[in-house]
Design an enzyme around this catalytic site. Structure first.
Site, short mmCIF file in Angstrom:
data_model
loop_
_atom_site.label_atom_id
_atom_site.label_comp_id
_atom_site.label_asym_id
_atom_site.label_seq_id
_atom_site.Cartn_x
_atom_site.Cartn_y
_atom_site.Cartn_z
N PRO A 13 115.91 85.01 -64.29
CA PRO A 13 114.62 85.13 -65.52
C PRO A 13 114.09 83.81 -65.74
CG PRO A 13 116.54 85.72 -66.23
CD PRO A 13 116.85 85.62 -64.62
N ASN A 14 112.99 83.65 -66.20
CA ASN A 14 112.06 82.73 -66.69
C ASN A 14 111.85 81.63 -65.86
OD1 ASN A 14 111.86 83.63 -69.41
ND2 ASN A 14 113.99 83.34 -69.69
N ARG A 21 107.58 75.56 -68.33
CA ARG A 21 108.89 75.64 -69.26
C ARG A 21 109.73 74.62 -69.55
NH1 ARG A 21 114.08 78.94 -66.98
NH2 ARG A 21 115.13 78.78 -69.22
N TYR A 26 113.66 70.91 -67.29
CA TYR A 26 113.55 71.55 -65.77
C TYR A 26 112.64 70.72 -64.75
CZ TYR A 26 116.05 75.44 -68.07
OH TYR A 26 117.17 75.94 -68.68
N ASN A 77 120.17 81.16 -57.85
CA ASN A 77 120.07 80.86 -59.64
C ASN A 77 119.88 81.98 -60.53
OD1 ASN A 77 119.54 79.61 -62.01
ND2 ASN A 77 117.81 77.95 -61.06
N ALA A 80 119.29 82.53 -67.02
CA ALA A 80 120.49 83.14 -68.15
C ALA A 80 121.45 83.78 -67.84
CB ALA A 80 119.29 83.40 -69.37
N HIS A 83 125.13 83.20 -67.73
CA HIS A 83 126.08 83.04 -68.83
C HIS A 83 126.32 84.64 -69.27
CE1 HIS A 83 124.95 79.04 -67.85
NE2 HIS A 83 123.60 79.29 -68.30
N ASP A 90 129.54 91.43 -60.79
CA ASP A 90 130.20 92.23 -59.99
C ASP A 90 129.52 92.61 -58.59
OD1 ASP A 90 132.26 92.75 -61.77
OD2 ASP A 90 131.44 94.49 -62.57
N GLU A 101 125.99 79.04 -56.01
CA GLU A 101 125.12 79.23 -57.40
C GLU A 101 124.63 77.97 -57.46
OE1 GLU A 101 128.22 79.78 -60.45
OE2 GLU A 101 126.75 79.10 -61.76
N HIS A 103 121.79 75.52 -60.10
CA HIS A 103 121.16 75.28 -61.38
C HIS A 103 120.10 74.11 -61.18
CE1 HIS A 103 123.13 78.80 -63.09
NE2 HIS A 103 124.50 78.05 -62.48
N LEU A 104 119.02 74.19 -61.85
CA LEU A 104 118.25 72.83 -61.88
C LEU A 104 118.92 71.96 -62.74
CD1 LEU A 104 114.96 75.05 -62.25
CD2 LEU A 104 115.09 73.42 -60.40
N ARG A 110 124.79 70.70 -71.36
CA ARG A 110 124.13 71.24 -72.06
C ARG A 110 124.97 72.11 -73.24
NH1 ARG A 110 119.39 74.19 -69.17
NH2 ARG A 110 118.63 74.21 -71.18
N ARG A 114 126.34 77.38 -72.25
CA ARG A 114 125.79 77.43 -70.83
C ARG A 114 126.91 76.81 -69.80
NH1 ARG A 114 120.18 78.08 -71.26
NH2 ARG A 114 119.26 77.18 -73.01
C1 DQA Z 1 119.25 77.36 -65.42
C2 DQA Z 1 120.27 77.12 -66.48
C3 DQA Z 1 120.48 78.36 -67.33
O1 DQA Z 1 121.29 77.84 -68.35
C4 DQA Z 1 119.04 78.60 -67.85
O2 DQA Z 1 119.46 80.00 -68.69
C5 DQA Z 1 118.15 78.81 -66.74
C6 DQA Z 1 118.01 77.93 -65.79
C7 DQA Z 1 118.97 76.19 -64.55
O3 DQA Z 1 118.38 76.36 -63.37
O4 DQA Z 1 119.25 75.00 -64.99
O5 DQA Z 1 117.10 79.60 -67.17
O6 DQA Z 1 119.60 78.36 -64.53
#
Ligand code: DQA
Length: 153
Positions: A13-14, A21, A26, A77, A80, A83, A90, A101, A103-104, A110, A114
Protein backbone atom coordinates in the site's frame (compact mmCIF):
# COMPACT_ATOMS: atom_id res chain seq x y z
CA UNK A 1 18.03 -23.91 -11.86
CA UNK A 2 17.42 -25.48 -15.23
CA UNK A 3 14.79 -23.02 -16.53
CA UNK A 4 14.69 -19.22 -16.62
CA UNK A 5 14.11 -17.90 -13.10
CA UNK A 6 10.64 -16.38 -12.63
CA UNK A 7 10.54 -13.58 -10.10
CA UNK A 8 7.49 -11.89 -8.62
CA UNK A 9 7.89 -8.37 -7.22
CA UNK A 10 5.05 -7.18 -4.98
CA UNK A 11 4.60 -3.58 -3.87
CA UNK A 12 2.18 -2.94 -1.00
CA UNK A 13 0.00 0.00 0.00
CA UNK A 14 0.84 3.63 -0.81
CA UNK A 15 3.84 2.68 -2.91
CA UNK A 16 1.82 3.78 -5.95
CA UNK A 17 2.32 7.31 -4.58
CA UNK A 18 6.12 7.18 -4.74
CA UNK A 19 7.61 10.30 -6.27
CA UNK A 20 5.27 12.60 -4.39
CA UNK A 21 4.84 10.68 -1.12
CA UNK A 22 7.17 11.96 1.64
CA UNK A 23 10.07 12.41 -0.81
CA UNK A 24 12.43 13.28 2.06
CA UNK A 25 12.00 9.66 3.22
CA UNK A 26 11.24 7.73 0.05
CA UNK A 27 13.04 9.81 -2.60
CA UNK A 28 11.75 11.27 -5.85
CA UNK A 29 11.63 8.18 -8.07
CA UNK A 30 8.13 7.11 -9.12
CA UNK A 31 6.99 3.50 -8.88
CA UNK A 32 7.00 3.32 -12.69
CA UNK A 33 10.66 4.40 -12.70
CA UNK A 34 11.53 1.83 -10.06
CA UNK A 35 9.76 -0.86 -12.06
CA UNK A 36 11.84 0.04 -15.14
CA UNK A 37 15.00 -0.36 -13.04
CA UNK A 38 13.77 -3.76 -11.76
CA UNK A 39 12.98 -4.93 -15.31
CA UNK A 40 16.39 -3.76 -16.59
CA UNK A 41 18.15 -5.70 -13.85
CA UNK A 42 16.11 -8.83 -14.51
CA UNK A 43 16.79 -8.60 -18.23
CA UNK A 44 20.51 -8.14 -17.62
CA UNK A 45 20.55 -11.19 -15.34
CA UNK A 46 18.35 -13.33 -17.60
CA UNK A 47 15.34 -13.59 -15.27
CA UNK A 48 11.63 -13.21 -15.98
CA UNK A 49 9.75 -10.80 -13.76
CA UNK A 50 6.15 -9.97 -12.94
CA UNK A 51 5.45 -6.83 -10.92
CA UNK A 52 2.25 -6.00 -9.05
CA UNK A 53 1.18 -3.20 -6.70
CA UNK A 54 -1.86 -3.29 -4.46
CA UNK A 55 -3.24 -1.21 -1.63
CA UNK A 56 -5.35 -4.17 -0.45
CA UNK A 57 -4.25 -6.78 2.04
CA UNK A 58 -6.38 -9.56 0.53
CA UNK A 59 -5.10 -8.86 -2.98
CA UNK A 60 -1.54 -9.15 -1.68
CA UNK A 61 -2.41 -12.44 0.05
CA UNK A 62 -3.89 -13.73 -3.24
CA UNK A 63 -0.76 -12.71 -5.14
CA UNK A 64 1.52 -14.38 -2.59
CA UNK A 65 -0.56 -17.57 -2.73
CA UNK A 66 -0.35 -17.42 -6.53
CA UNK A 67 3.43 -17.32 -6.32
CA UNK A 68 3.34 -20.90 -5.01
CA UNK A 69 2.91 -22.14 -8.56
CA UNK A 70 3.95 -19.24 -10.79
CA UNK A 71 7.19 -17.87 -9.33
CA UNK A 72 10.56 -19.22 -8.24
CA UNK A 73 11.16 -16.36 -5.79
CA UNK A 74 9.29 -13.39 -4.34
CA UNK A 75 10.62 -9.89 -3.67
CA UNK A 76 8.17 -8.29 -1.28
CA UNK A 77 7.75 -4.74 -0.05
CA UNK A 78 4.61 -5.17 2.03
CA UNK A 79 4.94 -1.49 3.12
CA UNK A 80 2.79 -0.72 6.19
CA UNK A 81 1.42 -4.30 6.23
CA UNK A 82 4.94 -5.42 7.14
CA UNK A 83 4.24 -4.17 10.64
CA UNK A 84 0.62 -5.27 11.02
CA UNK A 85 -0.48 -8.15 8.83
CA UNK A 86 -0.69 -11.67 10.22
CA UNK A 87 -2.49 -12.67 6.99
CA UNK A 88 0.47 -11.64 4.83
CA UNK A 89 2.90 -13.27 7.25
CA UNK A 90 0.94 -16.55 7.09
CA UNK A 91 0.82 -16.43 3.27
CA UNK A 92 4.59 -15.88 3.17
CA UNK A 93 5.18 -18.70 5.66
CA UNK A 94 3.16 -21.07 3.46
CA UNK A 95 5.33 -20.32 0.41
CA UNK A 96 7.96 -22.89 -0.51
CA UNK A 97 10.01 -20.43 -2.58
CA UNK A 98 12.56 -17.90 -1.28
CA UNK A 99 11.20 -14.51 -0.22
CA UNK A 100 13.30 -11.35 0.05
CA UNK A 101 11.73 -8.59 2.18
CA UNK A 102 12.66 -5.14 0.87
CA UNK A 103 12.14 -1.59 2.06
CA UNK A 104 13.18 1.68 0.46
CA UNK A 105 13.81 3.34 3.81
CA UNK A 106 15.87 1.98 6.69
CA UNK A 107 12.97 0.89 8.87
CA UNK A 108 15.32 0.28 11.80
CA UNK A 109 16.24 3.98 11.88
CA UNK A 110 12.63 5.19 12.00
CA UNK A 111 9.71 5.12 14.43
CA UNK A 112 9.62 2.27 16.92
CA UNK A 113 6.55 0.62 15.33
CA UNK A 114 8.45 0.24 12.03
CA UNK A 115 11.31 -1.62 13.69
CA UNK A 116 9.04 -4.62 14.17
CA UNK A 117 8.36 -6.69 11.06
CA UNK A 118 5.92 -9.59 11.18
CA UNK A 119 7.68 -10.96 8.10
CA UNK A 120 11.39 -10.92 8.87
CA UNK A 121 11.53 -14.28 10.62
CA UNK A 122 9.65 -16.10 7.83
CA UNK A 123 11.63 -14.66 4.88
CA UNK A 124 15.08 -15.57 3.57
CA UNK A 125 16.47 -12.11 4.26
CA UNK A 126 15.78 -8.39 4.52
CA UNK A 127 17.12 -5.44 2.50
CA UNK A 128 16.23 -2.04 3.95
CA UNK A 129 17.45 1.50 3.42
CA UNK A 130 18.90 1.69 -0.08
CA UNK A 131 16.05 3.55 -1.78
CA UNK A 132 15.02 2.11 -5.18
CA UNK A 133 18.30 0.17 -5.17
CA UNK A 134 16.79 -2.04 -2.42
CA UNK A 135 14.69 -3.71 -5.12
CA UNK A 136 17.71 -4.23 -7.39
CA UNK A 137 19.60 -5.78 -4.48
CA UNK A 138 16.48 -7.84 -3.77
CA UNK A 139 16.49 -9.21 -7.32
CA UNK A 140 20.17 -10.11 -7.01
CA UNK A 141 19.63 -11.74 -3.61
CA UNK A 142 16.71 -13.81 -4.92
CA UNK A 143 18.72 -15.01 -7.93
CA UNK A 144 21.68 -15.80 -5.74
CA UNK A 145 19.43 -17.89 -3.45
CA UNK A 146 18.09 -19.76 -6.49
CA UNK A 147 21.54 -20.53 -7.80
CA UNK A 148 22.79 -22.26 -4.70
CA UNK A 149 21.45 -25.25 -2.77
CA UNK A 150 19.54 -24.47 0.45
CA UNK A 151 21.74 -24.18 3.57
CA UNK A 152 22.37 -27.43 5.37
CA UNK A 153 22.49 -29.64 2.27
C1 DQA B 1 8.36 0.90 3.56
C2 DQA B 1 8.51 1.16 5.07
C3 DQA B 1 7.18 0.99 5.79
O1 DQA B 1 7.34 1.23 7.18
C4 DQA B 1 6.16 1.97 5.26
O2 DQA B 1 4.90 1.76 5.85
C5 DQA B 1 6.06 1.95 3.77
C6 DQA B 1 7.26 1.77 2.97
C7 DQA B 1 9.64 1.20 2.78
O3 DQA B 1 9.75 0.75 1.63
O4 DQA B 1 10.54 1.89 3.30
O5 DQA B 1 4.99 2.20 3.22
O6 DQA B 1 8.04 -0.46 3.37
Amino acid sequence: MSHTARLLVLHGPNLNLLGTREPEIYGSATLAEIDVRIREECQALGAEVRILQSNHEGALVDAIQGARTTADALILNAAAYTHTSVAIRDAVAALQVPVVEVHLSNVFARERFRRRSLLSDVVSGVISGFGPESYVLGVRAALSLLSRPPAGR
